[in-house]
Design a protein around this motif. Sequence first.
Motif, PDB file in Angstrom:
ATOM      1  N   UNK A   1       1.046  -1.332  -0.083  1.00 33.15           N
ATOM      2  CA  UNK A   1       0.214   0.538  -0.078  1.00 33.15           C
ATOM      3  C   UNK A   1       1.163   1.399  -0.012  1.00 33.15           C
ATOM      4  N   UNK A   2       2.432   1.465  -0.213  1.00 33.01           N
ATOM      5  CA  UNK A   2       3.042   2.688  -0.508  1.00 33.01           C
ATOM      6  C   UNK A   2       2.663   3.428  -2.227  1.00 33.01           C
TER       7      UNK A   2
ATOM      8  N   UNK B   1       3.865   5.848 -12.635  1.00 33.16           N
ATOM      9  CA  UNK B   1       4.933   6.159 -11.783  1.00 33.16           C
ATOM     10  C   UNK B   1       5.396   7.982 -12.652  1.00 33.16           C
ATOM     11  N   UNK B   2       5.783   8.700 -12.534  1.00 33.97           N
ATOM     12  CA  UNK B   2       5.616   9.994 -13.248  1.00 33.97           C
ATOM     13  C   UNK B   2       6.368  10.092 -14.122  1.00 33.97           C
TER      14      UNK B   2
ATOM     15  N   UNK C   1       6.983   3.755  -3.842  1.00 34.41           N
ATOM     16  CA  UNK C   1       7.373   2.340  -4.354  1.00 34.41           C
ATOM     17  C   UNK C   1       9.088   1.768  -4.853  1.00 34.41           C
ATOM     18  N   UNK C   2       8.864   2.046  -5.987  1.00 34.73           N
ATOM     19  CA  UNK C   2      10.647   2.006  -6.417  1.00 34.73           C
ATOM     20  C   UNK C   2      12.019   2.535  -5.170  1.00 34.73           C
TER      21      UNK C   2
ATOM     22  N   UNK D   1       5.600   3.422 -16.144  1.00 31.97           N
ATOM     23  CA  UNK D   1       5.078   2.866 -15.366  1.00 31.97           C
ATOM     24  C   UNK D   1       3.959   2.149 -14.900  1.00 31.97           C
ATOM     25  N   UNK D   2       3.502   1.321 -14.731  1.00 29.72           N
ATOM     26  CA  UNK D   2       1.817   0.554 -13.725  1.00 29.72           C
ATOM     27  C   UNK D   2       2.907   0.160 -12.781  1.00 29.72           C
ATOM     28  N   UNK D   3       2.277  -0.695 -11.600  1.00 28.87           N
ATOM     29  CA  UNK D   3       2.444  -0.879 -10.822  1.00 28.87           C
ATOM     30  C   UNK D   3       3.301  -2.891 -11.044  1.00 28.87           C
ATOM     31  N   UNK D   4       2.400  -3.092 -11.704  1.00 23.59           N
ATOM     32  CA  UNK D   4       2.831  -4.290 -12.371  1.00 23.59           C
ATOM     33  C   UNK D   4       4.465  -4.614 -12.696  1.00 23.59           C
ATOM     34  N   UNK D   5       4.756  -2.961 -13.408  1.00 26.92           N
ATOM     35  CA  UNK D   5       5.770  -3.055 -13.934  1.00 26.92           C
ATOM     36  C   UNK D   5       7.451  -2.383 -12.558  1.00 26.92           C
TER      37      UNK D   5
END
Length: 330
Positions: free
Chosen positions: A65-66, A96-97, A71-72, A101-105
Motif C-alpha cells: 500500500x505504499x 510513475x510520473x 514505491x520504487x 510505469x504501472x505497479x505491475x512493472x
Amino acid sequence: MAAHVAGRKAELEVNMLVRDPHVCRSINDNHLNCKYFPVYKLPENLIATTDVKAALLGADFCLHAVPVQFTSSFLEGIAQHVDPNLPFISLSKGLELNTLRMMSQIIPQALRNPRQPFIALSGPSFALELMRKLPTAMVVASRDKKLANAAQQLLASQYLRISTSSDVTGVEIAGALKNVLAIAAGIVDGMNLGNNSMAALVAQGCSEIRWLATKMGAKSTTITGLSGTGDIMLTCFVNLSRNRTVGVRLGSGEKLDDILSSMNQVAEGVSTAGAVIALAQKYNVKMPVLTAVARIIDNELTPKKAVLELMNLPQVITRTLQTSSLCGLS
C-alpha cells in the motif's frame, strides 16, 4: 486490508509494516490506529512492526500500500528481505510520473526480480466502509490464474465479494486514471457548474480512459466493469474521495500547494495527471478532459479557462448506434 484479512481468520498472524513508532505502539498496545482509524478496534492477531525483516519473514502474501511515487525507492531499500516467490497484492493506484510505469512493472523491477508474483487489487472501495464491514465488491487481476484465485480465497468474505481478471493493464490503467477524472469532477463541483456538466464530464472522461486503455492492450469490458466504471463512479461522486476533494478545493479557488500541505494522505491523481499528457501523445489519443486536469495542476490553465476550452471544442456529428464525445466519435 490488514484488518480485513486478520478479522477473517483468528489463527492468521498478520504483520503490518509501519513507519511511525507511535502508530506501531498504538496498534500493538491498544489495537487502534491512532492516526487514521482511532475509533475502530483492530483484530488482536494484527501485529504492527517497524522491522522490515520481521514483517516479511515467512509471509505468504504481501499487501503493498505504499504510494506509487515512493514505491520504487522503498522496495529497492528492502529488496534483500523479500522472498522471490512472495506474491505482491498491489493496493496502490497510479502511474510513475517520469517513467509512466504501472505497479505491475514498478514492483518486479524495484525488487530486481522480473518473476515476482503480482496481483492488482482494485474496484469501488473506501477504507472507512471496509472497516465498517459494509458490502463491497472488488477485483483481483493477475496474468497467473492460480494466483488470482489464491488472492480471491484470501480476501473474499461475507461482506467483500472478489472477482478475478486476467486483464492487469485494464485494471491498473482504470484505477490510475479514475483518480485524475475524480479531480476533474471535483473541480466541476467546486465551481458550482451543475449536474448537467458533471454528467457530461464524467461520461467524456470514461471514454478517454477506455480509448487509452484499449490502445495499451486492455479489454474494453474491463473499463466498463467493476474496476473501471464502478470505481470511477465512486471516486467521482462521493465526498470521501481524496482526489475529488482536491478538485473541489481547486475549483473553489484554493492553491494546489495549500491543499496538499493540509492533507495527511496522498491523492494519487495529482501525480498521475502529469503522466496523462505523455501517454496521450505516446498512444496518439485525444484526452481533453484528463489533459486539462494535468494543465491545471501544472498552473498552465485555470479551471475557468479549462471549462471554456472544453465547451469550445468542435461540435460532433453523432453516427447511429455510436456514442458521441466532446472530442470525437468513440
